[in-house]
Structure formats: structure tokens, C-alpha cells
Design an enzyme around this catalytic site. Sequence first.
Site, short mmCIF file in Angstrom:
data_model
loop_
_atom_site.label_atom_id
_atom_site.label_comp_id
_atom_site.label_asym_id
_atom_site.label_seq_id
_atom_site.Cartn_x
_atom_site.Cartn_y
_atom_site.Cartn_z
N HIS A 1 0.81 -1.22 0.00
CA HIS A 1 0.00 0.00 0.00
C HIS A 1 0.85 1.27 0.00
O HIS A 1 0.32 2.36 -0.21
CB HIS A 1 -0.98 0.00 1.19
CG HIS A 1 -0.35 0.21 2.53
ND1 HIS A 1 -0.02 -0.82 3.39
CD2 HIS A 1 0.01 1.34 3.18
CE1 HIS A 1 0.49 -0.33 4.49
NE2 HIS A 1 0.53 0.98 4.39
N ASP B 1 0.22 -7.71 1.43
CA ASP B 1 0.58 -6.30 1.60
C ASP B 1 2.09 -6.09 1.61
O ASP B 1 2.64 -5.35 2.41
CB ASP B 1 -0.03 -5.73 2.89
CG ASP B 1 0.04 -4.21 2.93
OD1 ASP B 1 0.09 -3.59 1.85
OD2 ASP B 1 0.07 -3.63 4.03
N SER C 1 4.83 2.69 7.63
CA SER C 1 4.54 1.51 6.82
C SER C 1 5.74 1.09 5.98
O SER C 1 6.34 1.92 5.28
CB SER C 1 3.36 1.78 5.88
OG SER C 1 2.15 1.61 6.53
#
Length: 453
Positions: free
Chosen positions: A198, A231, A311
Site C-alpha cells: 500500500h 501487503d 509503513s
Amino acid sequence: MTDHTPGSGDQPEEPTPRPESSSAGTGDTSPAGVPSQQPHAQRPDPENPYARPPEGQPAYAAQPSQDQQSYAAQGAQPHATQQQPWGHTAVLPQQSSGRRGGLVAGVAALALVCGLVGGGVGGYVGYQFGGDRAPSVSSLDQQRPARSVSTAPQGSVQQVADKVLPSVVQLQLVTARGAGEGSGIVISDDGYILTNNHVVDSGGAGSRLTAMFHDGRTAKVRVVGTDPKSDLAVVKADITGVTPAELGRSDDLPVGAPVVAIGSPFGLSGTVTSGIISAKDRPVRAGGENGSEDTVLNALQTDAAINPGNSGGPLVDMDGNVVGINSAIYSPGNSQSQAGSVGLGFAIPIDQAWRIATELKDHGSATQTTLGVLIGVGDQPGALVRNVVPGGPAEQAGVREGDLITKVDDRLIQDPDSLVAAVRSHAPGDRVTITLSGVGGERTVDATLVGQR
């Protein structure tokens, strides 16, 4: 997208209500918010500072009110009952004659004069005897050391930061819709970087991805391979001579073990935070559109501060080895434009990320481990088998429609998400023991998991 992840290109994830039926499960439930209280003090009358409070009511009595922002920190505690000025409630005497009042005033004046004289005499004596004293010493006059004398002890956060920071990069994505930041981990000295899907997804045509390294160098980045279901993504920077991180293992990582998170929260590159492993094998959703089942992860939970922009950055042990890829945070409420850490962060275990990253780097895509069943929610804890894929591992093992899966090996299965997370924590080819509850009672079967793209 309703789920929040700590990549700054999109909002941090929120838990999503569980669907009635799915092939890969639903998200877990996060704790409810806790309202805070802020005290309001009731002050004394400024016109009459010596007045007593009303009978039964303490001075400065706190009157808390409810704050509507969920999951906020508890407010300061109200002060205890306080005394009036001078340590007691004063009562002014009524004077019956001017002569007596003059006597009181005279005594007060005498006391004032004595105080002044005493202060003057003391100052004079101190001045006479202090003439030969040594000169004062000031910190501002001292010479500074050549360098900081703080050395990093073995196993300290400082030592971990010194080792890992050169291997952490800030990823900046610029698209027609705006810009965002995330983090990444150098996995080879010629510029391969592991990050979250993402972080680099949703770029589209004309987007530009750039990596900024710890030594200040920047380089253009191209996407090598992505895997939305896990992910994870691997990208390649046009650079050489960078420091790859050392990868550890997460299968035997104990709950309570100290860990360090490094990344670029809110664009602040090279930020270091510390905490512990709060839990393992936590089924969570991260990085998917509308909280789809494709993003259920078997995550490590940590209380190390993880925020938007972390992230793709590393979660490392106290030897500086990467044990997880920071991917998601729990965000209470749904009205915040961009949430921050509340001590509930989640990372992809490195054991799973290592396998996926290897396939992405070598082939541009990765396989997902599957059992070959469609599952839903039953009336008891577990994953209810709605359908069995013909020829799949479950059918070959003897799993039947209507069975309730309650365990995978020794791991309890509470709901469909638990099963999805448990299966995806394994690699294709792994053999697992499945505990079933059905019409004939409880039984166990052995299944060999397979991979599919």
C-alpha cells in the site's frame, strides 16, 4: 477505503465488520474508545478570600465533564481540598478602641523595623567575612568535551539504532492526486528495497517514486513486484553501495520481548521508537480496499509507536535483526483525518515476509498458501466450512461441508479470520493437523497446504 494503515499515502486502518461468509475470513474486533475526563475547579470568591466554602462543599472541588473524543488519554486528576490562604481560615478581630488599635499597629511597626535591622546587620556581617572567598565556578566557563561520551551498551536501543538506521529508507510517492511517504528496508547493496504494497500502490500513470537514504542520497525507484494479499512489495532504487539489513526470525519470538521500530512517521525520516511484542498471531487487515479478506495478516502486535509513514519500515529485535514489517495501526473512531499511535501497532512477521520478498524479487509475483475451503461464521467459535474446493488440500484430507474448524495444529481458531491468518502463516507444502467438529463429533485430519497465485 475504511481500513487504516500507517502508510501516509492513505489513512491508517480501522477494523471492518465481519462478513457473513468469505473464503479468507474477516477482520478482528478492536477495543472500544474510552472517554476522557477534564476537571473544572470551583474557585474561592476573589472579593472575599477568607470566606469559608458553603457547608459540605470543599474548596476547589473538581467537577469532571465528559470529553467526546474517544480513546483520549485520561485528564489530570482534580486537586484535593485545599486550605485557605495562610494555612487557616482567618477571622479579623473587631477593635473596641483606637488606643488598642494603635498599640497593635505599633507592635507591627516594631516587628517590621526589627526585621529590617536584622536583615541589614546580617548582610553587613556576611559582606565583611566573605571578602576572601574563592571565585565562583560556572558551567558556562568549562571547556566542552571533544565528543559525546555516551557509548551505546550492548543490546541498547541506541546500539540497535546505530546498526539499523543505515538500512532504512524513506519512500516518497508523487501522483496526480497528491504525494505521500512511507518507509522501506534495504535488502541488497545494489538497491533492492522491501516495503508494503500500500506504500507503492495506487501510483498510476505518471507517478514518481523516490527513495531517500540515511546518508542523504536520493534515487529513482521502480516497482519490481507487488503482492496485495500479503501487503508486501519489492522495489529497486537506481543506486549502489547501500547497506542491507540483517533479517531475523519471528517464529520463536516471545511475547514481551523488547523491539525497536524505525521509519518515517508523518515524513520524519529516521525516527526510532521502542516497545515490546504485545501479542503474536493476531489476525488483522492491512492495505486492502474496503477491508477485503485478501489483506488478513497473521501479525505481530507491538506497543512501539507506529504512525502514518512507518509503513514498510522494520520492527527489529535487540540484536538489530528485522523480525517484522510495520504495516498497520488501530485507529479509534472514524472522524479523524489522519490517526496516530495509540499503542496498537501491527507488523508482518519476517518469516512470512522473507518468503514473499524472495518470490517478488525473483519472479515479480508471489504464491499464497491455501487450504481449499470457503468459510463463514457459525454459531460456535471456529470457522464454518461452507464449501470445499474440489481436488484441494481440504477435500483430500477429508474435510466436509458443514464441518467447524477449531484448530490448526495447536492454534485455536475462533473465527474465519483466525483460519485465514493461520493458513497464510505457513508456506506451500507445509503439512498441518486440522481439528474438526461435526456431526460425528470431534476428529482430526492432516492436510498438505498448496500455493496459488
